[in-house]
Design an enzyme around this catalytic site. Structure first.
Site, mmCIF file in Angstrom:
data_model
loop_
_atom_site.group_PDB
_atom_site.id
_atom_site.type_symbol
_atom_site.label_atom_id
_atom_site.label_comp_id
_atom_site.label_asym_id
_atom_site.label_seq_id
_atom_site.Cartn_x
_atom_site.Cartn_y
_atom_site.Cartn_z
ATOM 1 N N ASP A 23 0.832 -1.208 0.000
ATOM 2 C CA ASP A 23 0.000 0.000 0.000
ATOM 3 C C ASP A 23 0.867 1.258 0.000
ATOM 4 O OD1 ASP A 23 -2.330 1.422 -0.039
ATOM 5 O OD2 ASP A 23 -2.854 1.082 2.058
ATOM 6 N N GLY A 26 -0.029 5.483 -4.348
ATOM 7 C CA GLY A 26 -0.636 6.774 -4.692
ATOM 8 C C GLY A 26 0.019 7.909 -3.922
ATOM 9 N N TRP A 28 2.975 7.911 -2.582
ATOM 10 C CA TRP A 28 4.369 8.045 -3.047
ATOM 11 C C TRP A 28 4.401 8.974 -4.265
ATOM 12 C CZ3 TRP A 28 7.097 7.282 -7.506
ATOM 13 C CH2 TRP A 28 8.486 7.169 -7.389
ATOM 14 N N HIS A 40 2.387 3.299 -9.124
ATOM 15 C CA HIS A 40 2.158 1.866 -9.338
ATOM 16 C C HIS A 40 3.332 1.239 -10.096
ATOM 17 C CE1 HIS A 40 -1.706 2.298 -7.602
ATOM 18 N NE2 HIS A 40 -2.248 2.959 -8.609
ATOM 19 N N ASN A 71 -11.073 -2.434 -5.496
ATOM 20 C CA ASN A 71 -10.282 -1.459 -6.254
ATOM 21 C C ASN A 71 -10.916 -1.083 -7.607
ATOM 22 O OD1 ASN A 71 -7.065 -2.652 -5.002
ATOM 23 N ND2 ASN A 71 -8.255 -0.886 -4.345
ATOM 24 N N TRP A 72 -11.962 -1.833 -8.026
ATOM 25 C CA TRP A 72 -12.680 -1.439 -9.248
ATOM 26 C C TRP A 72 -13.361 -0.091 -9.052
ATOM 27 C CZ3 TRP A 72 -11.508 -4.244 -13.348
ATOM 28 C CH2 TRP A 72 -11.195 -5.589 -13.196
#
Ligand code: IPE
Ligand code: IPE
Ligand code: MG
Length: 245
Positions: A23, A26, A28, A40, A71-72
């Protein structure tokens, strides 16, 4: 801490199975004013390194959460970027498995995935199935409640057909209907980025695993961070409900 004692790696107790909730990609990217997909991509690179490091340390199974059933709900742009990344990753994986003797298994519900992705999953599982090195388990469109629901459905239809007697159902029967059938339960669960929750990951399998949370964002996770997690694990006293020695 100004001075950190060097960890003596020869004294580490290496967990046979490490599971990771990767996790923080985003955040980062946000810190660097980059698009989420850049996070990603960097996360996928970090994963490649970690698989090798884990294998060299003697870890036998490495399971990682790459995409959840929830996550969809992200933007189409982000979901598409992630699916492209998985397709590329699995393609590279086929080559890598031949070099490093790694066995790959994908868990999660496949039918909702793009057909090119499903083909690649089948290909990498098939070409690596007889490899004897580390088993790398990739969770894509995985949700533990979905996995248990699918297992119950399959089990019930076996009962209905008379193949299974309800009285004979035990915990091993249930495990054998999960996506993780034949994979031992994780010894250590790591979650990066400071969140301390399971987010629907391996609810059944993590019953007696040790949990390790770190603020490190996944793209920054490396061998040193893995050693720190294994060091924390080494100091834990696993009792499995029994008496303290
Ligand atoms: C983890 O990073 C990767 C996936 C869930 C696909 P995130 O994308 O959740 O990163 P954060 O939590 O927004 O920082
Ligand atoms: C969990 O992370 C799923 C993966 C790492 C693939 P999320 O970022 O989706 O979880 P929440 O939303 O913070 O619980
Ligand atoms: Mg997240």
């Amino acid at each position: 801490m100004l001075f950190q004692k060097k960890i003596d790696e020869s004294k580490l107790k290496i967990p046979a199975h490490v599971a990771i909730i990767m996790d923080g990609n985003g955040r980062w990217a946000k810190k660097r004013m980059l698009p989420r997909k850049a996070g990603h991509k960097k996360g996928a690179e970090a994963l490649e390194e970690i698989i090798e490091d884990a294998a060299k340390l003697g870890v036998k199974y490495l399971t990682v959460y790459a995409f959840s059933t929830e996550n969809w709900n992200r933007s189409t742009e982000e979901v598409d970027a992630l699916m492209d990344l998985f397709a590329q990753y699995l393609k590279d994986c086929v080559e890598r498995t031949n070099k490093n003797n790694m066995r790959v298994k994908v868990i999660g519900e496949r039918s909702r995935l793009r057909s090119d992705l499903i083909e690649r999953i089948n290909e990498v599982e098939e070409t690596s199935k007889n490899n004897t090195g580390i088993t790398f388990v990739l969770a894509v469109n995985y949700g533990s409640r979905d996995e248990i629901t699918r297992a119950v459905r399959k089990l019930s239809s076996n009962v209905k057909d008379g193949a299974i007697n309800p009285e004979e159902i035990d915990m091993d029967t249930i495990s054998s209907f999960l996506d993780t059938a034949s994979i031992p339960d994780p010894d250590l669960l790591i979650r990066t980025s400071g969140e301390e929750r399971l987010s629907n990951f391996l609810l059944w399998q993590l019953a007696y695993s040790e949990f390790y949370f770190t603020d490190c964002l996944w793209p920054d996770f490396n061998r040193d961070e893995l050693i720190k997690a294994i060091y924390a694990y080494t100091k834990r006293d696993r009792r499995f409900g029994g008496r303290k020695k």
